[in-house]
Design an enzyme around this catalytic site. Structure first.
Site, PDB file in Angstrom:
ATOM      1  N   ALA A  78      63.779  13.201  82.414  1.00 46.57           N
ATOM      2  CA  ALA A  78      63.023  14.147  81.592  1.00 46.57           C
ATOM      3  C   ALA A  78      62.260  15.206  82.384  1.00 46.57           C
ATOM      4  CB  ALA A  78      62.046  13.397  80.692  1.00 46.57           C
ATOM      5  N   ILE A 111      67.301  20.193  83.178  1.00 48.94           N
ATOM      6  CA  ILE A 111      67.735  20.044  81.780  1.00 48.94           C
ATOM      7  C   ILE A 111      66.681  19.245  81.006  1.00 48.94           C
ATOM      8  CG2 ILE A 111      69.455  19.045  80.218  1.00 48.94           C
ATOM      9  CD1 ILE A 111      71.520  19.418  82.498  1.00 48.94           C
ATOM     10  N   ILE A 141      74.765  13.349  79.205  1.00 45.28           N
ATOM     11  CA  ILE A 141      74.848  14.741  79.656  1.00 45.28           C
ATOM     12  C   ILE A 141      75.172  14.797  81.150  1.00 45.28           C
ATOM     13  CG2 ILE A 141      73.445  16.808  80.110  1.00 45.28           C
ATOM     14  CD1 ILE A 141      71.988  16.269  77.467  1.00 45.28           C
ATOM     15  N   SER A 142      74.733  13.789  81.911  1.00 44.67           N
ATOM     16  CA  SER A 142      74.901  13.775  83.367  1.00 44.67           C
ATOM     17  C   SER A 142      76.360  13.991  83.755  1.00 44.67           C
ATOM     18  CB  SER A 142      74.435  12.439  83.934  1.00 44.67           C
ATOM     19  OG  SER A 142      73.118  12.157  83.541  1.00 44.67           O
ATOM     20  N   MET A 163      72.372  24.036  78.416  1.00 45.87           N
ATOM     21  CA  MET A 163      72.731  22.623  78.246  1.00 45.87           C
ATOM     22  C   MET A 163      71.653  21.892  77.453  1.00 45.87           C
ATOM     23  SD  MET A 163      75.055  20.328  78.865  1.00 45.87           S
ATOM     24  CE  MET A 163      74.659  19.482  77.339  1.00 45.87           C
ATOM     25  N   HIS A 223      85.158  17.677  79.697  1.00 46.41           N
ATOM     26  CA  HIS A 223      83.980  18.520  79.884  1.00 46.41           C
ATOM     27  C   HIS A 223      83.896  19.085  81.305  1.00 46.41           C
ATOM     28  CE1 HIS A 223      80.046  20.151  79.043  1.00 46.41           C
ATOM     29  NE2 HIS A 223      79.430  19.358  79.913  1.00 46.41           N
ATOM     30  N   ASP A 257      61.489   9.433  84.243  1.00 49.33           N
ATOM     31  CA  ASP A 257      62.087  10.046  85.435  1.00 49.33           C
ATOM     32  C   ASP A 257      61.446   9.392  86.655  1.00 49.33           C
ATOM     33  OD1 ASP A 257      63.535  11.764  87.162  1.00 49.33           O
ATOM     34  OD2 ASP A 257      63.403  13.403  85.713  1.00 49.33           O
ATOM     35  N   ASP A 286      80.285  23.414  75.658  1.00 52.74           N
ATOM     36  CA  ASP A 286      81.576  24.110  75.621  1.00 52.74           C
ATOM     37  C   ASP A 286      81.786  24.776  74.260  1.00 52.74           C
ATOM     38  OD1 ASP A 286      82.048  22.996  78.172  1.00 52.74           O
ATOM     39  OD2 ASP A 286      82.841  21.175  77.255  1.00 52.74           O
TER      40      ASP A 286
END
Length: 334
Positions: free
Chosen positions: A9, A13, A118-119, A233, A180, A34, A151
């Site tokens: 976090a 992103i 997302i990573s 993102m 992706h 984090d 995308d």
């Protein structure tokens, strides 16, 4: 009551994603984790006048477990962003272990949560999460998603630019399938809600496809070593998270491209495998979302010969990416 958790976090992103989630009135609790800075990010966000109660956690004192307990949706933007000259392999070597360790934490503390990955590289990190869950005995293919929404967002934007009217961007819908990264990203422009101009040349079509596939490189180059596509993102991640939350609350008819395990809907997955001509375990396709996550995996539908060739080019690369993620967990000590 919806508890959303962001793992990673405090990053490029993670911070804007957390901000966007804090502004979502459907979220009543926002938990941030984090390795550094999360208490400060949480304190900052907690002053925003929206319903979500915010808390930030660090690794000491069981921070990951505390962050995840009671989670309904977990979003993972953790890891190192791509820099100029960095290959997908470089990225994998750095981020695979990070995602594996976070997945172990989710499997233990929040095994029933929706997990949005997302990573990067997503084509490999989603299988990493799935394999960790399998080893823990809590794997549900309907609840693990690779976020490919960026995308789709790029395709909508770039098509509206071609049409000369950016005000159309929110209305333009283009299914983007495959994976992706690079050639695995296949925009089905023939199915765009707003058709490309008549007489649009093959050369221009190739350029548009390439721009959608390699839009991330465009941002990395423009940031000149200072980062990758973090803001767009974050927007895409928040958008997809909102769709998941709405579907979980019972809203019908929500369809979004996302990278999923095809066992999540055996009938739809098997039909898709026939279309692509290979027994892949993962693929990004238009997925109908429901209260349990994946409700239905839709097939590609009518595609052009050009799009069929793009799929043909994507499949071997995807197979390699998937195997890389699976092999990483097989060789890991969990």
């Amino acid at each position: 009551m919806v508890k959303a958790v962001v793992l990673g976090a405090a990053g490029g992103i993670g911070q804007p994603l957390s901000l966007l989630l804090k502004t979502n009135p459907s979220i009543t609790e926002l938990s941030l984790y984090d390795i550094v800075n999360t208490p400060g990010v949480a304190a900052d966000l907690s002053h925003i006048d929206t319903p979500a109660k915010v808390a930030g956690y660090l690794p000491p004192d069981d921070g990951l477990k505390k962050a995840l307990t009671g989670a309904d949706i977990v979003i993972i933007p953790a890891g190192v962003p791509r820099k100029p000259g960095m290959t997908r392999d470089d990225l994998f070597k750095i981020n695979a272990g990070i995602v594996r360790d976070l997945a172990k934490g989710i499997a233990e503390a929040a095994p029933k949560a929706f997990v949005l990955v997302i990573s990067n590289p997503v084509n490999s990190t989603v299988p990493i999460v799935a394999e960790v869950f399998k080893k823990a005995g809590v794997f549900d293919p309907k609840k693990i998603f690779g976020v490919t929404t960026l995308d789709v967002v790029r395709a909508s934007t770039f098509v509206s630019e071609v049409l000369g009217d950016l005000s159309l961007a929110p209305k333009v819908t283009v299914p983007v399938v495959g994976g992706h990264s690079g050639v695995t990203i296949v925009p089905l422009l023939s199915q765009s809600s707003h058709p490309l101009p008549s007489g649009f040349s093959q050369e221009n079509l190739d350029k548009l496809v390439n721009r959608i596939q390699f839009g991330g490189d465009e941002v990395v180059k423009a940031k000149d070593g200072a980062g990758s596509a973090t803001l767009s993102m974050a927007y895409a991640g928040a958008d997809f998270a909102y769709k998941i939350i709405c579907a979980a609350k019972g809203e019908k008819g929500i369809v979004a491209p996302t990278y999923v395990n095809l066992a999540a809907d055996k009938e739809g997955g098997d039909a898709l495998k026939k279309e692509i001509g290979r027994d892949l375990e993962y693929f990004s396709a238009p997925v109908e979302l429901g209260t349990e996550g994946v409700a239905k995996i839709n097939t590609l539908g009518k595609i052009t010969a050009h799009e069929a060739n793009l799929i043909k080019a994507a499949v071997p690369e995807l197979a390699t990416n998937i195997e890389k993620g699976v092999s990483f967990i097989e060789s890991s000590k969990l």
